[in-house]
Design a protein around this motif. Structure first.
Motif, PDB file in Angstrom:
ATOM      1  N   SER A  36       1.799   8.462 -11.470  1.00  0.00           N
ATOM      2  CA  SER A  36       1.130   7.866 -10.306  1.00  0.00           C
ATOM      3  C   SER A  36       1.244   8.768  -9.087  1.00  0.00           C
ATOM      4  O   SER A  36       0.353   8.790  -8.237  1.00  0.00           O
ATOM      5  CB  SER A  36       1.691   6.475  -9.999  1.00  0.00           C
ATOM      6  OG  SER A  36       3.032   6.520  -9.565  1.00  0.00           O
ATOM      7  N   ALA A  37       2.327   9.540  -8.993  1.00  0.00           N
ATOM      8  CA  ALA A  37       2.482  10.465  -7.865  1.00  0.00           C
ATOM      9  C   ALA A  37       1.432  11.569  -7.930  1.00  0.00           C
ATOM     10  O   ALA A  37       0.777  11.891  -6.927  1.00  0.00           O
ATOM     11  CB  ALA A  37       3.887  11.064  -7.865  1.00  0.00           C
ATOM     12  N   VAL A  38       1.240  12.146  -9.101  1.00  0.00           N
ATOM     13  CA  VAL A  38       0.249  13.212  -9.267  1.00  0.00           C
ATOM     14  C   VAL A  38      -1.163  12.661  -9.071  1.00  0.00           C
ATOM     15  O   VAL A  38      -1.984  13.246  -8.354  1.00  0.00           O
ATOM     16  CB  VAL A  38       0.388  13.872 -10.659  1.00  0.00           C
ATOM     17  CG1 VAL A  38      -0.835  14.712 -10.996  1.00  0.00           C
ATOM     18  CG2 VAL A  38       1.643  14.741 -10.704  1.00  0.00           C
ATOM     19  N   LEU A  74       2.733  11.404   1.396  1.00  0.00           N
ATOM     20  CA  LEU A  74       1.290  11.482   1.223  1.00  0.00           C
ATOM     21  C   LEU A  74       0.565  11.087   2.514  1.00  0.00           C
ATOM     22  O   LEU A  74      -0.386  11.750   2.945  1.00  0.00           O
ATOM     23  CB  LEU A  74       0.871  10.562   0.075  1.00  0.00           C
ATOM     24  CG  LEU A  74      -0.303  10.993  -0.816  1.00  0.00           C
ATOM     25  CD1 LEU A  74      -0.086  12.387  -1.381  1.00  0.00           C
ATOM     26  CD2 LEU A  74      -0.494   9.976  -1.937  1.00  0.00           C
ATOM     27  N   SER A  75       1.024  10.022   3.151  1.00  0.00           N
ATOM     28  CA  SER A  75       0.406   9.543   4.398  1.00  0.00           C
ATOM     29  C   SER A  75       0.565  10.560   5.521  1.00  0.00           C
ATOM     30  O   SER A  75      -0.316  10.703   6.378  1.00  0.00           O
ATOM     31  CB  SER A  75       1.024   8.208   4.816  1.00  0.00           C
ATOM     32  OG  SER A  75       0.829   7.227   3.824  1.00  0.00           O
ATOM     33  N   SER A  82      -3.910   5.443   3.024  1.00  0.00           N
ATOM     34  CA  SER A  82      -3.297   4.241   3.594  1.00  0.00           C
ATOM     35  C   SER A  82      -2.443   3.596   2.509  1.00  0.00           C
ATOM     36  O   SER A  82      -2.562   3.946   1.324  1.00  0.00           O
ATOM     37  CB  SER A  82      -4.368   3.262   4.091  1.00  0.00           C
ATOM     38  OG  SER A  82      -5.223   2.875   3.030  1.00  0.00           O
ATOM     39  N   SER A  83      -1.594   2.672   2.903  1.00  0.00           N
ATOM     40  CA  SER A  83      -0.711   2.056   1.910  1.00  0.00           C
ATOM     41  C   SER A  83      -0.430   0.606   2.260  1.00  0.00           C
ATOM     42  O   SER A  83      -0.612   0.167   3.401  1.00  0.00           O
ATOM     43  CB  SER A  83       0.611   2.824   1.824  1.00  0.00           C
ATOM     44  OG  SER A  83       1.326   2.728   3.041  1.00  0.00           O
ATOM     45  N   LEU A  84       0.006  -0.113   1.250  1.00  0.00           N
ATOM     46  CA  LEU A  84       0.322  -1.527   1.425  1.00  0.00           C
ATOM     47  C   LEU A  84       1.304  -1.939   0.340  1.00  0.00           C
ATOM     48  O   LEU A  84       1.191  -1.484  -0.804  1.00  0.00           O
ATOM     49  CB  LEU A  84      -0.957  -2.365   1.312  1.00  0.00           C
ATOM     50  CG  LEU A  84      -0.906  -3.821   1.758  1.00  0.00           C
ATOM     51  CD1 LEU A  84      -0.602  -3.925   3.255  1.00  0.00           C
ATOM     52  CD2 LEU A  84      -2.239  -4.500   1.451  1.00  0.00           C
ATOM     53  N   GLU A  85       2.263  -2.763   0.721  1.00  0.00           N
ATOM     54  CA  GLU A  85       3.155  -3.347  -0.290  1.00  0.00           C
ATOM     55  C   GLU A  85       2.752  -4.790  -0.516  1.00  0.00           C
ATOM     56  O   GLU A  85       2.626  -5.566   0.425  1.00  0.00           O
ATOM     57  CB  GLU A  85       4.621  -3.289   0.141  1.00  0.00           C
ATOM     58  CG  GLU A  85       5.540  -3.927  -0.898  1.00  0.00           C
ATOM     59  CD  GLU A  85       7.008  -3.941  -0.496  1.00  0.00           C
ATOM     60  OE1 GLU A  85       7.710  -4.902  -0.861  1.00  0.00           O
ATOM     61  OE2 GLU A  85       7.444  -2.994   0.198  1.00  0.00           O
ATOM     62  N   VAL A  86       2.537  -5.135  -1.775  1.00  0.00           N
ATOM     63  CA  VAL A  86       2.232  -6.509  -2.161  1.00  0.00           C
ATOM     64  C   VAL A  86       3.335  -6.950  -3.113  1.00  0.00           C
ATOM     65  O   VAL A  86       3.383  -6.522  -4.267  1.00  0.00           O
ATOM     66  CB  VAL A  86       0.854  -6.617  -2.849  1.00  0.00           C
ATOM     67  CG1 VAL A  86       0.569  -8.071  -3.211  1.00  0.00           C
ATOM     68  CG2 VAL A  86      -0.238  -6.060  -1.958  1.00  0.00           C
TER      69      VAL A  86
END
Length: 263
Positions: A36-38, A74-75, A82-86
């Motif tokens: 997922s990082a790559v 990355l950000s 953009s990012s979000l924690e769910v």
């Protein structure tokens, strides 16, 4: 492998696919693992909006910290990220609460683990629908076409697969080229679906290097009788997993009705 050219090829492929599909960008689940990082880094490098989702379900704290550190990196490097924690733990617990759970069956833990992956898939497509994004898959070639090490309609439910033609060793090579953080590069691969520290190797019974070796030999027409000792054991593990998980890797079977029955 010509690493830089492979990276550029994937980045261009991603951008061209999204543009032709008239989609705005990508959404990807970031787990704290190398795949997922790559994949998220390659998506970010397209310049298109890239939403990184953390979706913990009783996640080990090390996986969470690696995922967060990668997303922060990355950000910082890409304005389009953009990012979000769910937090899906309460959702999973509510799901588990209302499901019948026969403790006498040995498949309960696996059924619940696969349910985690499917909850995450649902979440990814929720945000994909909101923003007109494509869900980017993170499976590599060994997982997707060798041993079928993924959840059907879970992490296997995606719109496109940027790294599915690359062996795990190739993904690590790309990770080094893309400057993925050391914590992820050095971490033992895990699907994180059981809420404990078990690794992919613990579940599969062989390392990715061993499975790559087996996959290449199987593609060359070799059989278990061609090997001895640990090599024969690994080859048998590969063949068993490839056979039992083939239903994931082949198209959904369609019952074709004979023409004369339709008249």
């Amino acid at each position: 492998m010509q690493t830089e050219k492979v990276a550029d090829h994937i980045i261009n492929w991603l951008k061209e696919y999204a543009t032709k599909a008239n989609m705005n960008g990508f959404v990807i689940g970031v787990s704290g693992g190398i795949d997922s990082a790559v994949t998220s880094t390659l998506c970010a490098k397209t310049g298109l909006p890239t939403l990184c989702l953390e979706m913990p379900i009783h996640q080990h704290k090390n996986q969470i910290s690696r995922a967060r550190k990668h997303i922060e990196e990355l950000s910082h490097n890409f304005a389009n990220v953009s990012s979000l924690e769910v937090n899906l733990t309460p959702v999973f617990e509510e799901f588990r609460k209302i499901m019948p759970q026969d403790r006498e069956t040995t498949s309960l833990d696996l059924a619940l683990a696969n349910s985690r992956a499917r909850l995450r898939m649902t979440t990814l497509y929720y945000f994909a629908g909101l923003h007109k994004y494509l869900v980017a898959g993170t499976g590599n070639k060994v997982e997707d076409f060798g041993v079928g090490f993924y959840t059907k309609y879970g992490d296997g439910g995606v719109d496109l697969s940027p790294i599915a033609d690359l062996m795990k060793s190739d993904v690590y090579e790309l990770g080094e080229y893309l400057n993925i953080i050391d914590e992820i590069m050095n971490a033992s691969p895990t699907d994180g679906l059981f809420g404990d520290s078990r690794s992919d190797e613990d579940q599969l019974g062989a390392s990715y290097d061993e499975l790559e070796w087996a996959m290449k030999n199987a593609e060359e027409g070799k059989s278990a009788e061609d090997f001895e000792g640990r090599q024969r054991e690994v080859f048998n593990i590969y063949q068993r997993l490839n056979s039992s998980n083939r239903h994931k890797m082949l198209p959904i079977p369609v019952c074709e009705i004979p023409i004369h029955l339709k008249k």
